[in-house]
Design a protein around this motif. Structure first.
Motif, mmCIF file in Angstrom:
data_model
loop_
_atom_site.group_PDB
_atom_site.id
_atom_site.type_symbol
_atom_site.label_atom_id
_atom_site.label_comp_id
_atom_site.label_asym_id
_atom_site.label_seq_id
_atom_site.Cartn_x
_atom_site.Cartn_y
_atom_site.Cartn_z
ATOM 1 N N GLU A 62 76.621 10.444 31.364
ATOM 2 C CA GLU A 62 77.653 11.372 30.882
ATOM 3 C C GLU A 62 78.605 11.674 32.036
ATOM 4 O OE1 GLU A 62 78.726 12.894 27.958
ATOM 5 O OE2 GLU A 62 80.191 13.723 29.353
ATOM 6 N N PRO A 63 79.921 11.399 31.845
ATOM 7 C CA PRO A 63 80.855 11.648 32.952
ATOM 8 C C PRO A 63 81.298 13.107 33.102
ATOM 9 C CG PRO A 63 81.979 10.565 31.126
ATOM 10 C CD PRO A 63 80.542 10.691 30.719
ATOM 11 N N ASP A 64 81.097 13.938 32.078
ATOM 12 C CA ASP A 64 81.578 15.325 32.142
ATOM 13 C C ASP A 64 80.522 16.202 32.829
ATOM 14 O OD1 ASP A 64 82.008 18.093 31.474
ATOM 15 O OD2 ASP A 64 83.287 17.493 29.809
ATOM 16 N N GLN A 65 80.881 16.650 34.032
ATOM 17 C CA GLN A 65 79.956 17.429 34.868
ATOM 18 C C GLN A 65 79.455 18.696 34.153
ATOM 19 O OE1 GLN A 65 79.244 17.222 38.677
ATOM 20 N NE2 GLN A 65 77.703 18.534 37.745
ATOM 21 N N GLU A 66 80.390 19.369 33.445
ATOM 22 C CA GLU A 66 80.034 20.629 32.779
ATOM 23 C C GLU A 66 79.003 20.378 31.671
ATOM 24 O OE1 GLU A 66 82.815 22.934 30.120
ATOM 25 O OE2 GLU A 66 83.431 23.765 32.037
ATOM 26 N N ARG A 67 79.214 19.303 30.914
ATOM 27 C CA ARG A 67 78.288 19.005 29.806
ATOM 28 C C ARG A 67 76.917 18.595 30.338
ATOM 29 N NH1 ARG A 67 82.008 16.168 25.049
ATOM 30 N NH2 ARG A 67 83.453 17.898 25.006
ATOM 31 N N ILE A 68 76.919 17.777 31.362
ATOM 32 C CA ILE A 68 75.620 17.291 31.855
ATOM 33 C C ILE A 68 74.855 18.451 32.514
ATOM 34 C CG2 ILE A 68 76.077 16.401 34.206
ATOM 35 C CD1 ILE A 68 74.682 13.791 33.254
ATOM 36 N N SER A 69 75.553 19.379 33.153
ATOM 37 C CA SER A 69 74.870 20.537 33.750
ATOM 38 C C SER A 69 74.204 21.356 32.659
ATOM 39 C CB SER A 69 75.845 21.459 34.479
ATOM 40 O OG SER A 69 76.460 20.766 35.493
ATOM 41 N N LEU A 70 74.931 21.566 31.563
ATOM 42 C CA LEU A 70 74.370 22.335 30.444
ATOM 43 C C LEU A 70 73.153 21.604 29.864
ATOM 44 C CD1 LEU A 70 75.108 24.925 28.935
ATOM 45 C CD2 LEU A 70 76.427 23.556 27.328
ATOM 46 N N ALA A 71 73.275 20.286 29.756
ATOM 47 C CA ALA A 71 72.165 19.485 29.229
ATOM 48 C C ALA A 71 70.934 19.638 30.119
ATOM 49 C CB ALA A 71 72.579 18.016 29.144
#
Ligand SMILES: C[S@@+](CC[C@H](N)C(=O)[O-])C[C@H]1O[C@@H](n2cnc3c(N)ncnc32)[C@H](O)[C@@H]1O
Length: 244
Positions: A62-71
């Motif tokens: 996943e390239p989106d840092q915000e999404r992967i952090s939430l995941a």
């Protein structure tokens, strides 16, 4: 500032249902090494990881840092078989030496520009006989065009998506060497109202579309055109299982 990843997680339930369906069709085996391309906020990644515990593993790109952090933050404690990678898929594919038993991608490939290259890359990363569960959007529903074009940067937003018709996708898969095993239909996404569609679109476009950029006059016209529940995406979605 809005946290788009939180908003995305809250409103992406139609996509989630389609993703669960895709997982069901893949029938993951317990010791599989699974590639999840474009994992977003991770709910579907957890489902796959849970299914293949304790011996299988998911590599989630996943390239989106915000999404992967939430995941990562929300990953259930007992799920310890996900390897999260912050990267664009093609860049990951160039460097990895892994070979996968299954690839999975739910609503991602219409965000990728080099589609033939990306399908070729998935083929290359799979073991012979391995399956690829694929769902993507092939066009834009009228309501999404209408809300996008009501803002100044609407054309840029629409241009940033790379829709290909079903025929084009089928030829990319065939060119790569895949065989299509099974097509299936997905249910519509159902939104309670126009507001919900706009929130979802804002989150999906990583806030390139913003509800606050709509003038009151435009908003009223849209609300008049779209009152009540909104059903979209069934006919604009392509889902199938392919095999190497
Ligand atoms: C619509 S979301 C789907 C997320 C998840 N698969 C799901 O169904 O909930 C699409 C995701 O693909 C990611 N994405 C976009 N371009 C990508 C690329 N080149 N490589 C990998 N992921 C990408 C986006 O950041 C986004 O999180």
């Amino acid at each position: 500032m809005h946290n788009q990843a939180h908003l995305y997680k809250k409103v992406a339930s139609g996509q989630y249902q389609a993703g669960l369906n895709l997982i069901k069709h893949l029938q993951l085996s317990k010791n599989a090494l699974v590639l999840d391309i474009g994992a977003g906020t991770g709910q579907l990644t957890y489902t796959m990881a849970q299914e293949i515990l304790p011996h299988g593993q998911v590599v989630a790109i996943e390239p989106d840092q915000e999404r992967i952090s939430l995941a990562q933050q929300n990953s259930p404690k007992h799920i310890n078989n996900i390897h999260w990678v912050i990267d664009d898929f093609l860049s990951f594919a160039k460097t990895t030496e892994l070979s996968f038993d299954v690839a999975y991608s739910n609503y991602v490939f219409h965000w990728i520009k080099q589609q033939q290259l990306a399908v070729d890359a998935v083929y290359r990363l799979l073991k012979p006989g391995a399956k690829f569960g694929f769902c993507c959007v092939t066009g834009m529903p009228e309501v999404i065009k209408d809300i996008s074009f009501a803002t100044k940067n609407g054309h840029a937003i629409v241009k940033s998506l790379n829709f290909s018709f079903a025929e084009a996708w089928l030829s990319y898969f065939k060119n790569a060497g895949f065989r299509i095993l099974q097509h299936y239909e997905v249910p519509d996404y159902v939104f309670a109202d126009l507001d919900e569609v706009m929130q979802w679109w804002q989150a999906t476009t990583h806030a390139r579309f913003q509800v606050i950029n709509l003038e009151q006059k435009q908003l009223s016209a849209l609300q008049q055109k779209y009152s009540g529940k909104i059903h979209i995406y069934q006919k604009e979605t392509l889902c199938f299982i392919a095999q190497k």
